[in-house]
Write an enzyme that holds these catalytic residues in place. Structure first.
Site, mmCIF file in Angstrom:
data_model
loop_
_atom_site.group_PDB
_atom_site.id
_atom_site.type_symbol
_atom_site.label_atom_id
_atom_site.label_comp_id
_atom_site.label_asym_id
_atom_site.label_seq_id
_atom_site.Cartn_x
_atom_site.Cartn_y
_atom_site.Cartn_z
ATOM 1 N N LYS A 116 0.801 -1.236 0.000
ATOM 2 C CA LYS A 116 0.000 0.000 0.000
ATOM 3 C C LYS A 116 0.826 1.274 0.000
ATOM 4 C CE LYS A 116 -0.714 0.186 4.976
ATOM 5 N NZ LYS A 116 -1.335 -0.560 6.036
ATOM 6 N N ARG A 127 -8.188 -0.165 16.748
ATOM 7 C CA ARG A 127 -8.627 0.127 15.397
ATOM 8 C C ARG A 127 -9.638 -0.958 15.073
ATOM 9 N NH1 ARG A 127 -4.445 0.952 10.456
ATOM 10 N NH2 ARG A 127 -4.678 -1.296 10.321
#
Ligand code: PLP
Length: 355
Positions: free
Chosen positions: A36, A130
């Site tokens: 990414k 998260r």
């Protein structure tokens, strides 16, 4: 070629990747290489593959599209948007998940369209806050997922150091594999994909602290920068400088460190603070906040100090440097995660590969 540019040293990067594979292989762990940070740069995925990577992870489907013909297991790292499920099923073999509504939608889609069951890695939130289900809810969630016919629960995942900056510990990893055992025993299934964290967990592998059940690590940072997120020291056999940024000097001047006149707000709406250190020698580089994250740029010339800048300029205090910079010279920077992301993502920054 022009400037600014990010320079990728292929040999150093591949050495880092091979070393990570070697460290993990000794403990029967597969490296799932995270792409990414390269914002869909195809050559970077090729370099991973050339170094021996068979498993790839990214947070964005557009990036998978760029290298979809490179063979290997593809895993979506960001919880899928319901709106991207059809495309995800085309591009990815598995995904990390934490929301049962999303997983149900994936299952329904696969059933309705006669697709083979999509592989689900259920994230468990061990404290970083998260994504993921809470440890006490993991068994219940796993049971519900295992009853959905369009998906296959292949394992569990955990993550540290991203939102809450939590560090993995022996206790949390023990808790993680206990959840695995409980699910396997109660539901009579095998969880074959135990994804034990990101680069921040790599030190646990060489310190022999990773539970033997863990067989996957998702890794970007450690292979990119050759350092452990945790100790920020160069890992044995890796390079810290596989990536660098080069920017060009466009002005050298000698001015007061303190701007003159009444203070308003800067280009980004902030009221800036200036220390008055008298007149200083400064250099201006043709690279700006549009191209990179200033906090994550480390000049090779450690006597340079980044003062700030604007969309297209970086202003540096060169007062203490031994180098007589002049317009046209190149200033080189080591990078960190934030600058790597911005530089790969900026279409104004040249990506230069050297052998
Ligand atoms: C980005 C990401 C990683 C990779 O983290 P690094 O610190 O670069 O190793 C791993 N897991 C998830 C879920 C991610 O989003």
């Amino acid at each position: 070629m022009g400037n600014p540019k990010i320079v990728i040293n292929e040999t150093k990067f591949k050495t880092n990747v091979k070393r990570a594979i070697e460290i993990c292989k000794a403990k029967n762990i597969d490296v799932l290489a995270v792409t990414k940070g390269f914002c869909g740069n195809r050559r970077m995925a090729e370099l991973y593959a050339e170094a021996g990577i068979k498993n790839f992870g990214d947070s964005r489907l557009d990036n998978f599209e760029v290298y979809k013909d490179i063979p290997g297991h593809k895993q979506l790292l960001r919880i899928p948007m319901i709106s991207e499920i059809p495309r995800m099923i085309e591009l990815c073999d598995s995904s990390l998940n934490g929301d049962l509504d999303v997983i149900k939608k994936i299952s329904d889609y696969c059933l309705k369209n006669n697709k083979k069951p999509h592989e689900i890695v259920l994230m468990v939130d061990l404290g970083d806050r998260r994504e993921g289900v809470l440890p006490e809810d993991a068994l219940k969630s796993a049971k519900l997922i295992s009853e959905m016919k369009g998906v296959k629960l292949i394992g569990l995942g955990c993550n540290f150091g991203c939102y809450g900056a939590r560090i993995p510990s022996d206790e949390t990893m023990k808790q993680f594999v206990e959840i695995q055992h409980k699910i396997e025993d109660e539901l009579n299934i095998k969880l074959t994909h135990m994804s034990g964290g990101n680069s921040l967990s790599l030190h646990m592998v060489w310190e022999n602290r990773m539970p033997e059940e863990i067989n996957v690590l998702r890794m970007g940072f450690a292979m990119i920068f050759g350092t452990e997120d945790m100790y920020r020291q160069t890992i044995d056999g890796m390079y810290r400088d596989a990536f660098r940024c080069e920017a060009e000097v466009v002005e050298v001047d000698y001015k007061s460190s303190m701007p003159i006149g009444a203070c308003g707000i800067d280009a980004f709406g902030h009221v800036p603070y200036f220390e008055d250190i008298g007149d200083i020698k400064r250099i201006i580089l043709a690279i700006g906040k549009l191209d990179t994250m200033f906090d994550a740029m480390i000049p090779y010339d450690d006597k340079l100090k980044i003062l700030g800048g604007s969309s297209d300029h970086m202003i540096i205090n060169a007062q203490d440097s031994d180098i007589e910079y002049k317009a046209g010279d190149i200033v080189t920077f080591a990078l960190d995660w934030g600058s790597l992301l911005y530089l790969f993502n900026s279409s104004y920054v040249i990506k230069e590969f050297e052998k």
